[in-house]
Design a protein around this motif. Sequence first.
Motif, PDB file in Angstrom:
ATOM      1  N   HIS A  71     -14.625  50.112  64.793  1.00 24.57           N
ATOM      2  CA  HIS A  71     -14.117  50.073  66.169  1.00 24.57           C
ATOM      3  C   HIS A  71     -12.740  50.723  66.251  1.00 24.57           C
ATOM      4  O   HIS A  71     -12.473  51.542  67.140  1.00 24.57           O
ATOM      5  N   SER A  72     -11.861  50.385  65.311  1.00 29.23           N
ATOM      6  CA  SER A  72     -10.525  50.974  65.294  1.00 29.23           C
ATOM      7  C   SER A  72     -10.606  52.483  65.079  1.00 29.23           C
ATOM      8  O   SER A  72      -9.859  53.257  65.700  1.00 29.23           O
ATOM      9  N   LEU A  75     -11.532  54.255  68.296  1.00 31.50           N
ATOM     10  CA  LEU A  75     -10.407  54.301  69.229  1.00 31.50           C
ATOM     11  C   LEU A  75      -9.390  55.363  68.825  1.00 31.50           C
ATOM     12  O   LEU A  75      -8.720  55.951  69.686  1.00 31.50           O
ATOM     13  N   CYS A  76      -9.276  55.620  67.534  1.00 35.18           N
ATOM     14  CA  CYS A  76      -8.291  56.580  67.031  1.00 35.18           C
ATOM     15  C   CYS A  76      -8.881  57.964  66.782  1.00 35.18           C
ATOM     16  O   CYS A  76      -8.218  58.836  66.200  1.00 35.18           O
ATOM     17  N   PRO A 156      -5.317  53.735  77.463  1.00 31.67           N
ATOM     18  CA  PRO A 156      -6.034  53.590  76.187  1.00 31.67           C
ATOM     19  C   PRO A 156      -5.365  54.319  75.034  1.00 31.67           C
ATOM     20  O   PRO A 156      -5.591  53.977  73.865  1.00 31.67           O
ATOM     21  N   LEU A 159      -3.659  52.556  72.096  1.00 34.73           N
ATOM     22  CA  LEU A 159      -4.443  52.041  70.964  1.00 34.73           C
ATOM     23  C   LEU A 159      -4.218  50.557  70.734  1.00 34.73           C
ATOM     24  O   LEU A 159      -4.193  50.075  69.600  1.00 34.73           O
ATOM     25  N   ALA A 162      -6.799  48.646  68.595  1.00 33.10           N
ATOM     26  CA  ALA A 162      -7.089  49.138  67.247  1.00 33.10           C
ATOM     27  C   ALA A 162      -6.141  48.499  66.244  1.00 33.10           C
ATOM     28  O   ALA A 162      -4.978  48.234  66.541  1.00 33.10           O
TER      29      ALA A 162
END
Length: 294
Positions: A71-72, A75-76, A156, A159, A162
């Motif tokens: 998931h992190s 997001l990155c 977003p 982050l 994250a």
Amino acid sequence: MNRRFALMIDPVVADEVRDDYSDTFTTVDAAAPALSVGELSTQRGDGVFESIGVVDGHAQEVVPHLERLAHSARLCDLPVPNAHQWHQAIDSAAEQCGEGEAVIKLILSRGVEHGPTPTAWVTAAPAADFRAVRENGIRVVTLDRGYDLGAAERAPWLLLGAKTLSYAVNMAALREAHRRGADDAIFLSSDGFVLEAPTASLILRFGNRFVTPAPNGGILHGTTQLSMYDHLADRGFEVGYDRIPASDLARADAAWLVSSVRLAAPITAIDDVDVAVDHTLTAELNAYLLSPRD
């Protein structure tokens, strides 16, 4: 465990289904140089990580940790980790841990600046001794996180959801807590809602109901909190998520900060206001969290 152990992972693997990914990571000397000076994780904190508790060679909650790492990474805008490959690397590291408590760290970074691939590695090391903290508890202070509850959705690129390597703010918050005579901190949103601790999730008890801040507004969904909720639900308690006003902290019957390595640390005071500690339940929770959990 009395030494450190490290594996470097090849994050680019074939798409076909494989039973064995052990050839895609390499054991390295944890005390020797292994990263380039151009590595963006050290220059900019441009990467994500997870910390996994290990008890007597058993890595705890591996799947939830890998899901949160993925998931992190999304997001990155990092490549999504190959779960089977990382799981085998974790198993290999856990085998080196032996008896007692240890911690495995998973790191995925952007890699060398302008490089073709990210950098990925796994480390294992002895865990700090948190037995006194689990038994005696911690004092915390509340700190303004500097954004409102809607910031994660509105911006977003911050982050906020994250688990990134950019932990300078978290460490600064802990230092500020220490300056105020406390052991840890609880972040509040600028519009007055409870978030989380710099390195832990918060669980509050109100009667027979246990509640934690809803995993939005940039709050990480805690793996240990999820496991603790499973145990509490099995014991017949009500568990849930909510938007918790900061004013509710003062009326909690009990409170804990929970994390993968420290486990359940009872809170004894919030902003110098004493909080009751249920020592019997806390001991039970930590006994459960020290048992093998997948």
